[in-house]
Scaffold this motif. Structure first.
Motif, PDB file in Angstrom:
ATOM      1  N   THR A  37       0.843  -1.201   0.000  1.00 46.32           N
ATOM      2  CA  THR A  37       0.000   0.000   0.000  1.00 46.32           C
ATOM      3  C   THR A  37       0.873   1.244   0.000  1.00 46.32           C
ATOM      4  OG1 THR A  37      -1.764  -1.166   1.167  1.00 46.32           O
ATOM      5  CG2 THR A  37      -1.833   1.244   1.233  1.00 46.32           C
ATOM      6  N   ASP A  38       1.919   1.233   0.809  1.00 49.32           N
ATOM      7  CA  ASP A  38       2.850   2.366   0.845  1.00 49.32           C
ATOM      8  C   ASP A  38       3.540   2.548  -0.511  1.00 49.32           C
ATOM      9  OD1 ASP A  38       2.146   2.698   3.496  1.00 49.32           O
ATOM     10  OD2 ASP A  38       3.946   1.727   4.276  1.00 49.32           O
ATOM     11  N   ALA A  39       3.910   1.445  -1.141  1.00 46.54           N
ATOM     12  CA  ALA A  39       4.562   1.521  -2.452  1.00 46.54           C
ATOM     13  C   ALA A  39       3.599   2.098  -3.495  1.00 46.54           C
ATOM     14  CB  ALA A  39       5.048   0.134  -2.882  1.00 46.54           C
ATOM     15  N   LEU A  40       2.318   1.707  -3.435  1.00 43.71           N
ATOM     16  CA  LEU A  40       1.333   2.280  -4.353  1.00 43.71           C
ATOM     17  C   LEU A  40       1.211   3.780  -4.114  1.00 43.71           C
ATOM     18  CD1 LEU A  40      -0.819   2.094  -6.548  1.00 43.71           C
ATOM     19  CD2 LEU A  40      -2.467   1.446  -4.747  1.00 43.71           C
ATOM     20  N   GLY A  41       1.223   4.204  -2.859  1.00 38.27           N
ATOM     21  CA  GLY A  41       1.185   5.633  -2.551  1.00 38.27           C
ATOM     22  C   GLY A  41       2.347   6.380  -3.171  1.00 38.27           C
ATOM     23  N   GLU A  42       3.533   5.809  -3.094  1.00 39.02           N
ATOM     24  CA  GLU A  42       4.710   6.433  -3.718  1.00 39.02           C
ATOM     25  C   GLU A  42       4.541   6.527  -5.227  1.00 39.02           C
ATOM     26  OE1 GLU A  42       8.544   4.842  -2.591  1.00 39.02           O
ATOM     27  OE2 GLU A  42       7.787   4.383  -0.576  1.00 39.02           O
ATOM     28  N   ILE A  43       4.041   5.462  -5.833  1.00 41.43           N
ATOM     29  CA  ILE A  43       3.820   5.450  -7.279  1.00 41.43           C
ATOM     30  C   ILE A  43       2.829   6.548  -7.672  1.00 41.43           C
ATOM     31  CG2 ILE A  43       2.759   4.121  -9.161  1.00 41.43           C
ATOM     32  CD1 ILE A  43       3.953   1.582  -7.753  1.00 41.43           C
ATOM     33  N   LEU A  44       1.738   6.657  -6.929  1.00 44.79           N
ATOM     34  CA  LEU A  44       0.736   7.673  -7.240  1.00 44.79           C
ATOM     35  C   LEU A  44       1.308   9.073  -7.088  1.00 44.79           C
ATOM     36  CD1 LEU A  44      -2.386   6.084  -5.527  1.00 44.79           C
ATOM     37  CD2 LEU A  44      -1.943   6.276  -7.989  1.00 44.79           C
ATOM     38  N   GLU A  45       2.073   9.306  -6.033  1.00 46.63           N
ATOM     39  CA  GLU A  45       2.648  10.644  -5.826  1.00 46.63           C
ATOM     40  C   GLU A  45       3.587  11.014  -6.969  1.00 46.63           C
ATOM     41  OE1 GLU A  45       4.601  14.098  -4.901  1.00 46.63           O
ATOM     42  OE2 GLU A  45       5.757  12.241  -5.028  1.00 46.63           O
ATOM     43  N   LYS A  46       4.335  10.054  -7.456  1.00 46.59           N
ATOM     44  CA  LYS A  46       5.304  10.321  -8.530  1.00 46.59           C
ATOM     45  C   LYS A  46       4.651  10.442  -9.907  1.00 46.59           C
ATOM     46  CE  LYS A  46       9.476   8.347  -6.468  1.00 46.59           C
ATOM     47  NZ  LYS A  46       9.074   8.204  -5.091  1.00 46.59           N
ATOM     48  N   THR A  47       3.520   9.772 -10.120  1.00 39.49           N
ATOM     49  CA  THR A  47       2.963   9.725 -11.466  1.00 39.49           C
ATOM     50  C   THR A  47       1.754  10.629 -11.678  1.00 39.49           C
ATOM     51  OG1 THR A  47       1.623   7.779 -10.925  1.00 39.49           O
ATOM     52  CG2 THR A  47       3.789   7.377 -11.908  1.00 39.49           C
ATOM     53  N   LEU A  48       0.990  10.913 -10.643  1.00 41.70           N
ATOM     54  CA  LEU A  48      -0.208  11.740 -10.834  1.00 41.70           C
ATOM     55  C   LEU A  48       0.185  13.176 -11.155  1.00 41.70           C
ATOM     56  CD1 LEU A  48      -2.504  10.550  -7.901  1.00 41.70           C
ATOM     57  CD2 LEU A  48      -2.834  10.121 -10.348  1.00 41.70           C
ATOM     58  N   PRO A  49      -0.435  13.762 -12.148  1.00 37.45           N
ATOM     59  CA  PRO A  49      -0.131  15.158 -12.482  1.00 37.45           C
ATOM     60  C   PRO A  49      -0.779  16.109 -11.472  1.00 37.45           C
ATOM     61  CG  PRO A  49      -1.867  14.335 -13.908  1.00 37.45           C
ATOM     62  CD  PRO A  49      -1.412  13.180 -13.069  1.00 37.45           C
ATOM     63  N   ASP A  50      -0.216  17.301 -11.348  1.00 35.28           N
ATOM     64  CA  ASP A  50      -0.844  18.327 -10.516  1.00 35.28           C
ATOM     65  C   ASP A  50      -2.276  18.533 -10.982  1.00 35.28           C
ATOM     66  OD1 ASP A  50       1.409  18.724  -8.995  1.00 35.28           O
ATOM     67  OD2 ASP A  50       2.101  20.447 -10.142  1.00 35.28           O
ATOM     68  N   GLY A  51      -3.170  18.724 -10.028  1.00 30.93           N
ATOM     69  CA  GLY A  51      -4.574  18.924 -10.345  1.00 30.93           C
ATOM     70  C   GLY A  51      -5.374  17.647 -10.443  1.00 30.93           C
ATOM     71  N   ALA A  52      -4.732  16.488 -10.242  1.00 29.65           N
ATOM     72  CA  ALA A  52      -5.449  15.214 -10.336  1.00 29.65           C
ATOM     73  C   ALA A  52      -6.450  15.075  -9.199  1.00 29.65           C
ATOM     74  CB  ALA A  52      -4.472  14.043 -10.313  1.00 29.65           C
ATOM     75  N   VAL A  53      -7.612  14.535  -9.522  1.00 31.10           N
ATOM     76  CA  VAL A  53      -8.640  14.217  -8.537  1.00 31.10           C
ATOM     77  C   VAL A  53      -8.731  12.697  -8.468  1.00 31.10           C
ATOM     78  CG1 VAL A  53     -11.092  14.376  -7.949  1.00 31.10           C
ATOM     79  CG2 VAL A  53      -9.910  16.352  -8.954  1.00 31.10           C
ATOM     80  N   VAL A  54      -8.613  12.168  -7.246  1.00 33.20           N
ATOM     81  CA  VAL A  54      -8.635  10.725  -7.037  1.00 33.20           C
ATOM     82  C   VAL A  54      -9.853  10.372  -6.197  1.00 33.20           C
ATOM     83  CG1 VAL A  54      -7.385   8.725  -6.138  1.00 33.20           C
ATOM     84  CG2 VAL A  54      -6.119  10.652  -7.147  1.00 33.20           C
ATOM     85  N   ALA A  55     -10.750   9.597  -6.780  1.00 31.57           N
ATOM     86  CA  ALA A  55     -11.959   9.133  -6.102  1.00 31.57           C
ATOM     87  C   ALA A  55     -11.653   7.792  -5.460  1.00 31.57           C
ATOM     88  CB  ALA A  55     -13.099   9.006  -7.106  1.00 31.57           C
ATOM     89  N   LEU A  56     -11.716   7.725  -4.133  1.00 37.57           N
ATOM     90  CA  LEU A  56     -11.411   6.502  -3.401  1.00 37.57           C
ATOM     91  C   LEU A  56     -12.704   5.829  -2.965  1.00 37.57           C
ATOM     92  CD1 LEU A  56      -8.539   7.894  -1.181  1.00 37.57           C
ATOM     93  CD2 LEU A  56      -8.297   6.374  -3.147  1.00 37.57           C
ATOM     94  N   GLU A  57     -12.812   4.532  -3.250  1.00 41.94           N
ATOM     95  CA  GLU A  57     -14.010   3.774  -2.918  1.00 41.94           C
ATOM     96  C   GLU A  57     -13.607   2.471  -2.238  1.00 41.94           C
ATOM     97  OE1 GLU A  57     -15.898   3.208  -6.675  1.00 41.94           O
ATOM     98  OE2 GLU A  57     -16.223   5.342  -6.982  1.00 41.94           O
TER      99      GLU A  57
END
Length: 165
Positions: A37-57
């Motif tokens: 889960t922590d590794a996925l968080g790192e991946i998201l922080e590095k790859t998501l562009p500024d202004g990204a909206v992430v809907a968590l379900e």
């Protein structure tokens, strides 16, 4: 649907967000531990562009807040700063490389109550916006977003479906 490894997820997200126009994509993979889960968080922080909206379900306890904490940690925000915004509805974290906005709409009565929070100001901002329980306010979210559905499959394991729209 094919199960992707975290390395493959990272490569695919980098490729998707490097394109001038996003192609709708679905990724499905498993997380076997809190470290994943922590590794996925790192991946998201590095790859998501500024202004990204992430809907968590996902249901209670599936790791929505844990994932936001992992993204925030990767952005340089201290661990003890990031908490679930269940009772305050939104938390703003500005101590890292870029702002992170964290909504929790679990306790909201309806979409009007969500709109009163002024989400468009965050959606149009320069940071990353995470909305927990996003399915409750789906009609209020931007058309172009990242949806992450978490399903608990064991004490620390999760099935993850990421939809990029």
């Amino acid at each position: 649907m094919k199960q992707d490894s975290l390395d493959s997820v990272k490569q695919r997200l980098e490729a998707i967000f490097a394109q001038p126009e996003i192609t709708p994509t679905t990724l499905e993979f498993s997380l076997d531990s809190l470290g994943d889960t922590d590794a996925l968080g790192e991946i998201l922080e590095k790859t998501l562009p500024d202004g990204a909206v992430v809907a968590l379900e996902g249901t209670l306890g599936t790791g929505k807040t844990r994932l936001v904490q992992a993204v925030a940690r990767a952005a340089g925000i201290p661990d003890d700063t990031v908490t679930s915004p269940t009772f305050v509805l939104i938390q703003e974290y500005r101590q890292g490389r870029r702002p992170i906005y964290h909504f929790d709409v679990y306790r909201l009565r309806d979409e009007d109550e969500f709109l009163e929070l002024g989400p468009d100001e965050y959606f149009d901002g320069e940071g990353l916006t995470f909305v927990e329980w996003a399915d409750r306010v789906e009609n209020c979210l931007p058309k172009h977003r990242v949806e992450i559905h978490l399903e608990q499959t064991g004490a620390t394991s999760r099935n993850v479906v990421v939809r990029i729209q």
